[in-house]
Scaffold this motif. Structure first.
Motif, mmCIF file in Angstrom:
data_model
loop_
_atom_site.group_PDB
_atom_site.id
_atom_site.type_symbol
_atom_site.label_atom_id
_atom_site.label_comp_id
_atom_site.label_asym_id
_atom_site.label_seq_id
_atom_site.Cartn_x
_atom_site.Cartn_y
_atom_site.Cartn_z
ATOM 1 N N ARG A 84 2.866 -1.966 1.465
ATOM 2 C CA ARG A 84 3.101 -3.241 2.143
ATOM 3 C C ARG A 84 2.376 -4.403 1.480
ATOM 4 O O ARG A 84 2.890 -5.521 1.454
ATOM 5 N N PHE A 85 1.176 -4.165 0.948
ATOM 6 C CA PHE A 85 0.365 -5.283 0.461
ATOM 7 C C PHE A 85 0.241 -5.357 -1.051
ATOM 8 O O PHE A 85 -0.187 -6.384 -1.571
ATOM 9 N N ARG B 185 6.404 -4.346 -3.484
ATOM 10 C CA ARG B 185 7.573 -4.830 -2.766
ATOM 11 C C ARG B 185 8.770 -4.056 -3.318
ATOM 12 O O ARG B 185 8.765 -3.664 -4.490
ATOM 13 N N VAL C 64 7.835 -2.068 -6.516
ATOM 14 C CA VAL C 64 7.311 -2.730 -7.706
ATOM 15 C C VAL C 64 5.947 -3.317 -7.364
ATOM 16 O O VAL C 64 5.800 -3.976 -6.322
ATOM 17 N N GLU D 185 2.584 -5.547 -7.066
ATOM 18 C CA GLU D 185 2.261 -6.974 -7.067
ATOM 19 C C GLU D 185 0.856 -7.182 -6.524
ATOM 20 O O GLU D 185 0.275 -6.277 -5.920
ATOM 21 N N PRO E 276 -0.331 -10.097 -4.467
ATOM 22 C CA PRO E 276 -0.166 -11.395 -3.815
ATOM 23 C C PRO E 276 -1.507 -11.944 -3.338
ATOM 24 O O PRO E 276 -2.364 -11.194 -2.894
#
Lengths: 251, 269
Positions: free
Chosen positions: B192-193, B196, B208, B210, B212
């Motif tokens: 989830r964090f 995505r 993939v 990430e 954020p």
């Protein structure tokens, strides 16, 4: 009257430190199949025909290929793309001749032409005398992406028709015997899928049965060429994944 | 609100919050009876409460950590402290002693690993000043030659069992477990964090990676306030003090409103 306190996951069975859901502990020897990983790419060619020419033409082509397999006593069922890899030139030529005689070869080629251009190892290239290198539709990859997105939903109309065609193809070869009265035999109802209850019953039977069509010996052998593996790898070559390095969010 | 006023708002909020937490924590600490015949009870319980306060104030000061990447790392520790305190309070004399011995035993074990490493490197551990300092620290509390080393958990129980024993099963199920996924970076957190799904069906919608960056979320501070309140409430019951289970939470609500009005009215002038 006192209410019994409901226990969390009470239908699960405890085996060691694991809680197994009912399907896993009540039914033994179940090997999961992978619809989106394996079945979808293997039967994609049938979906391409239906996408371009509609259900009736797709079913007619499937029936004709099935008839060819039955009459020629071919070792290949011509259902999954992987199994078509080992078909020899003589047999491809015979299939081309058979379909051409029924005025179906060009219809089939028009549906899979651009697939062969973008996925040059695809065995369906043998339907053409010369392997094409130029796309007929420059937006084919984008439309393929949309089609595959649609097909990812196994119970969606496109996906159900694709799976049904595979089973129809198998039936046309005389290799699928369905007891009278079973939903699996009522292909005609699928034209109304998913709008009628009967079509939904038939569709459910198709979804339940499609895995058996795709599961072949040696599927898990990493040294054997398999179309799904090539398909997914080739997708990454044509459409590389991008990473959003500087993503900001208000989460 | 202008950026400059937002900054002032946050600065004033952080300082006030930290002052408030310290005030309430030390109010309780001063009430914990000290018995020098069994000093470990007072020492452990008050240090753990202070720890709770430190975790709260440290997270409060780290505004960039007010998000789901980082705040749960602190908050899960706070839940752990809370469950530990509750369990210790059930039988303070024996359990606080066990707690101290476990900690000192772990230090002893760490020192032995260190010594073994030095010997492997061909060095003499007896000549290492750091080892001497560490051993002196333990010996000041309990002689190392009389100190057992516990290889299991310090309480002999899992955190879950400790929580159930103290009637804190909901705290364990809904707070400890849910924040644990961030601490241990399990799939249900990182999917989830730090991931995505790809936008394309031709990628099988694969996950993939990430990284954020999130804007600070004031709700994290609210969660911290409630955690501190929970622990303070434990002590209120333990010490038979008047109970108020929302001292800091209510204070925070009022403070946010006060500061909001203050800086908005400044802008409207």
């Amino acid at each position: 009257m006192s209410k019994k306190k409901s226990k969390v996951l009470s239908d699960h069975k405890k085996v060691g430190k694991k809680l197994l859901p009912p399907l896993m502990h009540q039914v033994s020897g179940v090997t999961p199949s992978h619809y989106d990983r394996d079945t979808l790419p293997e039967l994609l060619w049938l979906a391409l025909i239906e996408n371009m020419h509609g259900l009736r033409v797709a079913a007619a082509i499937a029936e004709e290929i099935g008839t060819f397999v039955k009459e020629s006593e071919s070792n290949c069922r011509f259902i999954t793309i992987t199994e078509m890899k080992n078909v020899d030139k003589i047999e491809w030529s015979a299939l081309r001749t058979h379909l051409s005689g029924k005025e179906m070869l060009d219809l089939l080629i028009s549906a899979i032409h651009d697939l062969v251009v973008l996925y040059p190892e695809c065995p369906l290239r043998n339907l053409m005398k010369q392997v094409p290198v130029k796309l007929r539709n420059d937006n084919f990859l984008a439309s393929l992406e949309v089609l595959v997105a649609d097909l990812t939903y196994k119970r969606g109309r496109r996906a159900v028709l694709m799976q049904a065609n595979a089973l129809y193809l198998l039936g046309s070869q005389g290799k699928l015997f369905i007891k009278k009265g079973l939903s699996l035999g009522n292909f005609e109802a699928l034209k109304d899928y998913p709008d009628t209850e009967e079509s939904r019953k038939v569709g459910a039977s198709m979804c339940a049965s499609s895995a058996m069509v795709v599961t072949l010996p040696g599927n898990d052998d990493l040294n054997v060429w398999r179309w799904p593996k090539y398909f997914w790898k080739r997708n990454l070559e044509q459409l590389p994944i991008t990473f959003d390095v500087n993503k900001r969010s208000s989460k | 609100m202008s950026d400059s006023n937002k900054e002032k708002f946050i600065y004033e909020l952080i300082n006030s919050f930290c002052d408030k937490v310290k005030e309430e924590v030390f109010f309780i600490i001063k009430k914990i009876p000290i018995n020098l015949m069994e000093p470990h009870v007072h020492s452990v319980l008050s240090a753990l409460l202070a720890r709770q306060g430190t975790l709260a104030t440290e997270l409060c000061r780290a505004v960039s950590a007010w998000n789901y990447h980082s705040a749960p790392l602190f908050i899960r520790s706070m839940v752990d402290v809370h469950i530990t305190i509750a369990w210790l309070m059930e039988e303070p004399f024996d359990r606080c002693l066990k707690f101290v011995e476990y900690g000192l035993g772990q230090e002893k074990l760490q020192i032995e690993h260190f010594k073994a490493k030095l010997i492997k490197e061909g060095k003499d551990p007896e000549e290492n000043e750091q080892i001497q300092a560490l051993e002196n620290n333990i010996n000041a509390q309990k002689y190392t030659f009389l100190l057992p080393v516990e290889l299991g958990s310090w309480s002999g129980k899992s955190t879950r069992d400790m929580a159930i024993e103290c009637g804190l099963q909901d705290v364990y199920n809904f707070s400890f477990l849910s924040f644990s996924r961030c601490v241990h970076s399990t799939w249900n957190h990182i999917s989830r964090f730090n991931s995505r799904p790809s936008d394309s069906a031709l990628h099988r919608y694969t996950f993939v990676a990430e990284m954020p960056e999130f804007t600070p979320d004031i709700h994290q501070l609210d969660t911290v306030a409630r955690r501190v309140d929970e622990t303070i409430n434990l002590f209120q019951r333990y010490l038979s003090l008047p109970e108020d289970s929302q001292i800091i939470d209510k204070w925070l609500d009022a403070k946010l409103e006060e500061l909001g009005k203050k800086y908005r009215s400044e802008e409207s002038r």
